[in-house]
Scaffold this active site. Structure first.
Site, mmCIF file in Angstrom:
data_model
loop_
_atom_site.group_PDB
_atom_site.id
_atom_site.type_symbol
_atom_site.label_atom_id
_atom_site.label_comp_id
_atom_site.label_asym_id
_atom_site.label_seq_id
_atom_site.Cartn_x
_atom_site.Cartn_y
_atom_site.Cartn_z
ATOM 1 N N ILE A 110 2.709 7.546 -0.049
ATOM 2 C CA ILE A 110 2.494 8.009 -1.422
ATOM 3 C C ILE A 110 1.059 7.793 -1.891
ATOM 4 C CG2 ILE A 110 4.911 7.594 -2.038
ATOM 5 C CD1 ILE A 110 4.016 5.074 -3.510
ATOM 6 N N LEU A 149 0.826 -1.210 0.000
ATOM 7 C CA LEU A 149 0.000 0.000 0.000
ATOM 8 C C LEU A 149 0.864 1.266 0.000
ATOM 9 C CD1 LEU A 149 -2.864 1.030 -0.015
ATOM 10 C CD2 LEU A 149 -2.938 0.828 2.463
ATOM 11 N N HIS A 150 2.005 1.236 0.715
ATOM 12 C CA HIS A 150 2.919 2.389 0.792
ATOM 13 C C HIS A 150 2.162 3.672 1.149
ATOM 14 C CE1 HIS A 150 6.381 0.532 -1.835
ATOM 15 N NE2 HIS A 150 6.200 -0.079 -0.674
ATOM 16 N N LEU A 151 1.728 3.771 2.381
ATOM 17 C CA LEU A 151 0.887 4.881 2.846
ATOM 18 C C LEU A 151 1.399 6.278 2.510
ATOM 19 C CD1 LEU A 151 -0.258 3.510 6.326
ATOM 20 C CD2 LEU A 151 -1.625 3.760 4.266
#
Length: 410
Positions: A132, A128-130
């Site tokens: 970005i 998910l890479h919060l």
């Protein structure tokens, strides 16, 4: 009320078979559907990993599942198109062809252009890479009615996070190796300190925030190099566990602000290794404390995948992995495991293959969601609905519990 003695007639059809032997019924097994899996080539964040390696593809194809791999997807992990085609994968020469699959596996979040290629009810498994993730990203995923699962929030039967754990093992080792390199001299801008001490010279001081898996493997490396270590975590049980696992007494403390500032001000290296199970990692070190740290000291914020636990942290890339703020070198690369792409690819592939095999036995990944609580925990959009509470609060979007959505469709 006086009894009339009148009997109510009961139809014979309701009573005649009560004591008779009943016909045996056998369980009818659900037909096992074959999965159609797509592996697109990663084009963002200097991502070098691939979601499935050839050995995993061979296992899936042998069971009748279909796997389409975009040409060049494995190049940066040293897997050629030939390696994939030899084990039964189909090689696609356009991204559009890959996105026709029912299940899309990625090791980086899809770009906005890639989201346009999705179709309703398609399954996406990716990080998910919060830091970005934007509101536009969530809107488009909902509009496409995709069932999206975040790798880092998928749980196994024991309640742990297998992808996070295996990536954390590599991140802990890589973080300490990176810190050791950043301490060495370069044009007089770095401290020029050896991480481990030598005879007559004291070792570098390392402060590790968090006592989870990243901390465990970072501690092992630091001990091996001879560094002086301090570990902070508010969970005393984790601190006890860490000491037991490394087999020696460590200097540990809860996240007491006064003690934490005292140790950071004199530290050569600070490792941020705090993981949140639901949303953003908490910020535990203020910019004011960072400004008091030694000139040339190093911060490696492994928590940057979830926003970072240092107030000064900013997302970096493998092309430009560091920046300096308040004379402190910051290393804040989200996909730190991508530095060792072949090892990381095999690790992720092992976990995803296990999930795919279970889904094949169940019928589909969507069917598996009904019985696998840990897999449901990873879902953040489901057929047009946002199911992640943290993202709902962050962007002011209504979220719905995934259990309610799945139950309503049974």
């Amino acid at each position: 009320m006086p009894e009339t003695g009148k009997k109510i007639p009961i139809p014979k059809s309701l009573t005649e078979g009560q004591m008779q032997t009943q016909t045996e019924t056998l369980q009818v097994l659900r037909k096992k559907d074959k999965l159609f899996i797509g592996i697109p080539k990663e084009r963002t964040l200097q991502e070098n990993r691939v979601a499935l390696v050839p050995t995993s593809v061979a296992t899936l194809v042998s069971l009748g599942h279909r796997v389409v791999v975009e040409s060049g997807a494995g190049d940066k992990s040293n897997y050629s198109d030939h390696n994939f085609s030899e084990v039964g994968a189909e090689i696609a020469y356009s991204t559009e062809s890959v996105f026709k699959a029912d299940v899309i596996l990625k090791v980086a979040p899809p770009t906005l252009d890639e989201i346009e290629l999705f179709h309703p009810n398609q399954i996406l498994i990716s990080p998910l890479h919060l830091p970005i993730i934007s509101e536009d990203y969530i809107y488009r995923m909902r509009h496409k009615r995709v069932i999206a699962l975040a790798m880092e929030y998928i749980q196994d039967e024991s309640g742990s996070f297998p992808v996070v754990r295996i990536m954390s093992e590599m991140a802990g080792i890589s973080a300490m190796h990176t810190a050791a390199e950043l301490l060495t001299s370069k044009d007089g801008q770095r401290r020029g300190v050896l991480l481990g001490g030598i005879s007559g010279v004291p070792p570098a001081k390392v402060v590790i925030l968090g006592a989870g898996v990243v901390a465990e493997f970072a501690t092992r490396v630091a001990i091996g190099l001879g560094a002086e270590i301090r570990v902070f975590d508010n969970n005393v049980s984790k601190l006890m566990r860490l000491q037991h696992l490394v087999g020696r007494q460590l200097n540990t403390s809860t996240l007491n602000p006064i003690q934490l500032e005292k140790e950071l001000v004199s530290a050569d290296v600070a490792i941020g290794a705090i993981h949140s199970t639901t949303g953003r990692a908490p910020v535990v070190v203020s910019e004011e404390i960072v400004s008091k740290m030694k000139r040339g000291s190093v911060i490696v914020d492994v928590s940057i995948d979830q926003g970072g636990c240092f107030e000064t942290s900013e997302v970096c890339s493998h092309d430009n992995p560091t920046f300096t703020k308040h004379d402190v070198i910051h290393y804040c690369v989200p996909n730190i495991a991508s530095k060792v792409p072949r090892t990381a690819s095999i690790a992720v592939s092992n976990i995803l293959t296990s999930i795919l095999l279970k889904a094949g036995n169940t019928g589909s990944i969507e069917s598996l969601l009904t019985s696998h609580h840990g897999l449901r925990h990873g879902v953040y959009t489901y057929k047009g609905a946002l199911t992640n509470e943290y993202l709902g609060r962050r962007f002011g979007i209504k979220h719905t519990d995934i259990d309610l959505l799945i139950t309503s469709q049974l």
